[in-house]
Motif scaffolding. Structure first.
Motif, PDB file in Angstrom:
ATOM      1  N   CYS A 253       0.800  -1.236   0.000  1.00  0.00           N
ATOM      2  CA  CYS A 253       0.000   0.000   0.000  1.00  0.00           C
ATOM      3  C   CYS A 253       0.827   1.278   0.000  1.00  0.00           C
ATOM      4  CB  CYS A 253      -0.954  -0.004   1.190  1.00  0.00           C
ATOM      5  SG  CYS A 253      -0.123   0.179   2.792  1.00  0.00           S
ATOM      6  N   LYS A 254       2.174   1.187   0.066  1.00  0.00           N
ATOM      7  CA  LYS A 254       3.089   2.336   0.051  1.00  0.00           C
ATOM      8  C   LYS A 254       3.029   3.186   1.322  1.00  0.00           C
ATOM      9  CE  LYS A 254       4.565   1.328  -4.079  1.00  0.00           C
ATOM     10  NZ  LYS A 254       5.775   0.516  -4.192  1.00  0.00           N
ATOM     11  N   TRP A 287      -9.128   3.048   2.527  1.00  0.00           N
ATOM     12  CA  TRP A 287      -8.350   4.289   2.596  1.00  0.00           C
ATOM     13  C   TRP A 287      -7.066   4.096   3.394  1.00  0.00           C
ATOM     14  CZ3 TRP A 287     -10.128   7.651  -0.743  1.00  0.00           C
ATOM     15  CH2 TRP A 287     -11.490   7.688  -1.056  1.00  0.00           C
ATOM     16  N   ILE A 288      -5.958   4.623   2.832  1.00  0.00           N
ATOM     17  CA  ILE A 288      -4.645   4.559   3.460  1.00  0.00           C
ATOM     18  C   ILE A 288      -4.068   5.969   3.513  1.00  0.00           C
ATOM     19  CG2 ILE A 288      -2.257   3.729   3.174  1.00  0.00           C
ATOM     20  CD1 ILE A 288      -4.061   1.533   4.084  1.00  0.00           C
ATOM     21  N   LYS A 289      -3.462   6.339   4.647  1.00  0.00           N
ATOM     22  CA  LYS A 289      -2.796   7.638   4.772  1.00  0.00           C
ATOM     23  C   LYS A 289      -1.743   7.765   3.680  1.00  0.00           C
ATOM     24  CE  LYS A 289      -2.948  10.206   7.962  1.00  0.00           C
ATOM     25  NZ  LYS A 289      -3.756  11.428   8.213  1.00  0.00           N
ATOM     26  N   ALA A 290      -1.740   8.883   2.950  1.00  0.00           N
ATOM     27  CA  ALA A 290      -0.850   9.035   1.802  1.00  0.00           C
ATOM     28  C   ALA A 290      -0.144  10.376   1.837  1.00  0.00           C
ATOM     29  CB  ALA A 290      -1.636   8.888   0.502  1.00  0.00           C
ATOM     30  N   ASP A 291       1.148  10.353   1.564  1.00  0.00           N
ATOM     31  CA  ASP A 291       1.954  11.574   1.468  1.00  0.00           C
ATOM     32  C   ASP A 291       2.010  11.979   0.001  1.00  0.00           C
ATOM     33  OD1 ASP A 291       3.750  13.620   1.641  1.00  0.00           O
ATOM     34  OD2 ASP A 291       5.503  12.356   2.031  1.00  0.00           O
ATOM     35  N   LYS A 292       0.947  12.624  -0.479  1.00  0.00           N
ATOM     36  CA  LYS A 292       0.843  12.943  -1.895  1.00  0.00           C
ATOM     37  C   LYS A 292       0.160  14.286  -2.067  1.00  0.00           C
ATOM     38  CE  LYS A 292      -0.656  10.910  -6.305  1.00  0.00           C
ATOM     39  NZ  LYS A 292      -1.362   9.779  -6.936  1.00  0.00           N
ATOM     40  N   ARG A 309      -6.058  10.912   2.207  1.00  0.00           N
ATOM     41  CA  ARG A 309      -5.984   9.456   2.114  1.00  0.00           C
ATOM     42  C   ARG A 309      -6.228   9.017   0.669  1.00  0.00           C
ATOM     43  NH1 ARG A 309      -6.101   6.663   6.962  1.00  0.00           N
ATOM     44  NH2 ARG A 309      -6.191   8.051   8.774  1.00  0.00           N
ATOM     45  N   ARG A 310      -5.652   7.865   0.354  1.00  0.00           N
ATOM     46  CA  ARG A 310      -5.772   7.299  -0.995  1.00  0.00           C
ATOM     47  C   ARG A 310      -6.459   5.950  -0.917  1.00  0.00           C
ATOM     48  NH1 ARG A 310      -2.770   3.449  -3.238  1.00  0.00           N
ATOM     49  NH2 ARG A 310      -1.288   3.607  -1.500  1.00  0.00           N
ATOM     50  N   CYS A 311      -7.409   5.707  -1.846  1.00  0.00           N
ATOM     51  CA  CYS A 311      -8.020   4.383  -1.927  1.00  0.00           C
ATOM     52  C   CYS A 311      -7.051   3.446  -2.637  1.00  0.00           C
ATOM     53  CB  CYS A 311      -9.350   4.435  -2.679  1.00  0.00           C
ATOM     54  SG  CYS A 311     -10.079   2.784  -2.938  1.00  0.00           S
ATOM     55  N   CYS A 314      -8.952   2.163  -6.271  1.00  0.00           N
ATOM     56  CA  CYS A 314      -9.256   3.081  -7.384  1.00  0.00           C
ATOM     57  C   CYS A 314      -8.284   4.245  -7.458  1.00  0.00           C
ATOM     58  CB  CYS A 314     -10.688   3.593  -7.284  1.00  0.00           C
ATOM     59  SG  CYS A 314     -10.989   4.668  -5.850  1.00  0.00           S
ATOM     60  N   GLN A 315      -7.375   4.381  -6.466  1.00  0.00           N
ATOM     61  CA  GLN A 315      -6.352   5.421  -6.387  1.00  0.00           C
ATOM     62  C   GLN A 315      -6.928   6.819  -6.173  1.00  0.00           C
ATOM     63  OE1 GLN A 315      -3.155   4.367  -6.275  1.00  0.00           O
ATOM     64  NE2 GLN A 315      -4.013   2.318  -6.508  1.00  0.00           N
ATOM     65  N   GLU A 316      -8.214   6.931  -5.831  1.00  0.00           N
ATOM     66  CA  GLU A 316      -8.824   8.238  -5.578  1.00  0.00           C
ATOM     67  C   GLU A 316      -8.246   8.844  -4.302  1.00  0.00           C
ATOM     68  OE1 GLU A 316     -13.268   9.745  -4.341  1.00  0.00           O
ATOM     69  OE2 GLU A 316     -13.114   8.418  -6.094  1.00  0.00           O
ATOM     70  N   MET A 317      -8.016  10.185  -4.307  1.00  0.00           N
ATOM     71  CA  MET A 317      -7.493  10.903  -3.146  1.00  0.00           C
ATOM     72  C   MET A 317      -8.573  11.808  -2.560  1.00  0.00           C
ATOM     73  SD  MET A 317      -4.228  10.325  -2.301  1.00  0.00           S
ATOM     74  CE  MET A 317      -3.863  11.833  -1.404  1.00  0.00           C
ATOM     75  N   ARG A 318      -8.673  11.822  -1.227  1.00  0.00           N
ATOM     76  CA  ARG A 318      -9.607  12.700  -0.532  1.00  0.00           C
ATOM     77  C   ARG A 318      -8.961  13.246   0.738  1.00  0.00           C
ATOM     78  NH1 ARG A 318     -15.354   9.257  -0.505  1.00  0.00           N
ATOM     79  NH2 ARG A 318     -15.420   8.794  -2.752  1.00  0.00           N
TER      80      ARG A 318
END
Length: 728
Positions: A253-254, A287-292, A309-311, A314-318
């Protein structure tokens, strides 16, 4: 990378007590080709062992150390200067650890230090490595280690971590904290149970020891990574510091953390299956916490660092606060046709499925349900293909897809994956490896009782890749974006490919010969000059594997063997040694001077040579009617190859020079001898032969080749020369 010239540049003064990065690379090359285990090799130095005379007071002398390396790495000609540098490296272990005692007189090194170091680096389960290192240093076998002995283990682990590119300044306090936690009563000693329990709960240590398989769903699979841009820890929200910006990154999940933050209960990894039937078919985001830094899909405002967070699917960011404001249903994004989503995999009671192939490490039994309008991709990766390419491709697919649909062929071969997908009717397979890997998979499909035979695409790794070339997947993967490769798989077309059974019957069953490598031909069979070159190449590679660790080296070695074969002409007068019979009709070889015979199923051999060549169109009248045997030279000029026509093409080769001319385009083709649906070859002397690139030496025999079946392959759409693959 060719490291041998660089090794000579390092002087003993530069490397005394330490190893250069070049040394590490060279040592890794040797270890990759060794099948030995440390625990087996050290037995040779114990009383009664073959090398016991080189062991004294738990140490080995310089000669014994060199013999240890040669035995463990399975190398007869290990470089003397490299051996000396390694010897000095381990001589400094005791001095580095205690800081009190001088370097030992007589030049010995502790065998247990050497063994501990290499055991950390080799393949194996972390628990086994922890137990092995404990027993190495438990000299009195009382199941206890004192603090000095534990410190020596940590020193060797630190040295191994340095070899693997870790930042030792960050790892040492993590290991020290582990030791403090283990010794709860402050007694200064550690039991085996305490040591293993503490180690198995220490995430950075597990990563160092080589943890590769998930123990339970939702557990991160960490690997050490260096980042080339500012990156933040998802636990403490601080930046990764240091020259290399080093941190632990989850393969799946990175999710990224500091090494010391990995033990602080980070958020779980994404689920890979659902636990109840109620959740089947419920397409929910994970959803995974993402540094993006990007825009939120809900409010369209920019997401600040670690504020979103990133799914995973589907790679969607919210934004964190927008998670529940947008649509709750996940469509799996651009890769929806390939992804096997977690809501399509569910756990079942043991009574419903007694097969051990579907049991996860934490005891769940999984089954797949069909999802309409998608074609999940079952991915098989041979991590040994293409050097390190295979491992990188494996990790990338585990991130892009569901890890449950990506299989490492080193862990049980294709059977577990095929069994897991056995109830699906609509799915594709992507096999990542060379032609041998593709053949391995096709054989496994024959043995597995599948409802359908799924279509197979190929991501070519390594060299050769004749089948991948014919299917337009190219001659080798060049590191391009795998998402683009997946688009090509989705747009590919189905092509049946003939497969042929081969039976080799020796004239004298008692006469010793090499084992026949395969019973099925997918690409080609040959006897004579090209098989002789391949046999020399394979024999040398088995004896000195470290000399064949790059494409460039392999091609140079192949050129050398081809040159020596040209001079020796070991297969001249081949026509006097064999006969070829096609459906009862003998092929006339009397007017030709041939050194090789090739039987072709596909229009590529030797890594891109088309021995049959391009065909001429008939001058007039209708095309040639389908026939099960054609030997007329004029008719053969008009015959084209087709991997689906249930026919083989037979070609004669004059020698190694002609092979080179065809490969480079100086000559259009070999000598067309026949097109046939059956072939029998009889030999009267021992001759080199090969099937799909695997050579062997065969005593006099009779060979029967018959059509077996057809495999469903996927052919990529025609691409421009600037596409994603290079062809030669």
């Amino acid at each position: 990378m060719n490291t041998e010239p660089l090794l000579g540049m390092a002087s003993s003064e530069d490397t005394e007590g330490s190893l250069t990065p070049v040394d590490f690379i060279q040592l890794q090359h040797y270890m990759e080709y060794s099948s030995q285990r440390v625990k087996d090799v050290i037995k040779e130095f114990q009383p009664g062992g073959r090398l016991a005379q080189h062991s004294f007071k738990e140490r080995v002398d310089a000669v014994g150390f060199c013999l240890f390396l040669k035995t463990y790495l399975e190398v007869d000609d290990f470089p003397a200067d490299f051996c000396q540098r390694l010897f000095h490296y381990f001589q400094h272990v005791e001095h580095d650890t205690s800081g009190k005692s001088p370097l030992p007189e007589g030049g010995g090194v502790f065998l247990r230090d050497v063994s501990c170091y290499f055991s950390v680096l080799e393949e194996g389960q972390p628990r086994e490595k922890l137990e092995f290192t404990f027993k190495l240093y438990d000299k009195d076998c009382n199941q206890l280690l004192d603090s000095s002995e534990v410190d020596r283990i940590i020193t060797q682990m630190m040295r191994a971590a340095d070899y693997l590119g870790w930042d030792a300044t960050e790892l040492r306090p993590v290991l020290k904290d582990m030791m403090t936690a283990i010794d709860v009563d402050g007694s200064g000693t550690v039991t085996l149970e305490e040591w293993v329990k503490g180690g198995m709960n220490n995430v950075p240590l597990l990563v160092l020891l080589g943890l590769k398989m998930t123990e339970r769903d939702g557990q991160h699979i960490w690997r050490m990574k260096h980042f080339n841009k500012p990156t933040y820890c998802s636990v403490c929200h601080s930046m990764l510091l240091g020259l290399g910006k080093q941190g632990l990154c989850c393969t799946f999940c990175k999710y990224t953390v500091h090494s010391h933050c990995a033990n602080k209960n980070p958020e779980p990894c994404a689920r890979t299956f659902v636990r109840s039937k109620k959740e089947i078919g419920v397409a929910a985001h994970d959803w995974i916490k993402a540094d993006k830094s990007t825009k939120c899909r809900v409010c369209h405002k920019k997401i600040k660092t670690l504020a979103g967070r990133r799914c995973v699917w589907c790679q969607e960011m919210r934004h964190d606060e927008c998670i529940f404001l947008g649509l709750s249903s996940c469509d799996c994004g651009p890769l929806r046709d390939h992804i096997l989503p977690p809501w399509a995999i569910h756990a079942v009671p043991k009574e419903e499925d007694t097969s051990l192939l579907n049991v996860t490490p934490d005891g769940h039994i999984l089954q797949i349900v069909s999802i309409p309008n998608i074609h999940p991709l079952l991915v098989f990766v041979n991590p040994k293909s293409g050097g390190k390419q295979g491992l990188r491709v494996l990790r990338k697919f585990q991130y892009l897809l569901n890890p449950r649909q990506v299989y490492n062929l080193s862990n049980g071969g294709p059977a577990p994956g095929l069994h897991f997908f056995r109830n699906l009717r609509e799915f594709r397979i992507l096999v990542c490896g060379g032609d041998g890997t593709v053949g391995w998979l096709l054989d496994a499909i024959d043995k597995e009782n599948l409802q359908v035979h799924p279509p197979i695409a190929v991501l070519p790794l390594g060299t050769g890749n004749d089948l991948a070339r014919c299917l337009r997947w190219g001659g080798g993967y060049d590191g391009s974006d795998l998402r683009e490769i997946l688009k090509e798989v989705e747009a590919s077309e189905l092509v049946p490919m003939d497969r042929w059974s081969i039976q080799v019957i020796p004239d004298d069953p008692q006469e010793a010969g090499d084992p026949v490598p395969y019973e099925i031909i997918n690409n080609y069979f040959s006897v004579g000059v090209d098989a002789s070159i391949a046999h020399r190449f394979h024999s040398m590679r088995e004896k000195y594997p470290q000399r064949f660790n790059s494409r460039r080296k392999n091609k140079l070695w192949y050129l050398e063997f081809a040159t020596s074969e040209t001079i020796s002409a070991s297969c001249k007068r081949l026509k006097e040694c064999l006969t070829i019979e096609c459906r009862g009709k003998f092929v006339d070889l009397s007017s030709m001077s041939l050194e090789g015979i090739a039987v072709l199923n596909i229009p590529s051999m030797h890594g891109g040579s088309n021995l049959w060549g391009e065909s001429k169109k008939p001058n007039s009248g209708p095309g040639v009617e389908h026939s099960e045997i054609i030997t007329d030279p004029e008719l053969l000029k008009t015959i084209s190859q087709d991997m689906s026509d249930k026919l083989l093409e037979v070609v004669g080769l004059e020698g190694a020079i002609e092979m080179g001319q065809i490969y480079t385009g100086l000559k259009s083709a070999g000598h067309r001898l026949a097109q046939t649906s059956q072939i029998t070859i009889r030999t009267i002397k021992a001759l080199p032969m090969q099937i799909d690139g695997e050579p062997w030496m065969q005593p006099p025999c009779t060979i029967h080749i018959r059509h077996k079946n057809q495999a469903n392959m996927l052919m990529a759409a025609p691409t421009k020369s600037t596409g994603f693959f290079h062809h030669k």
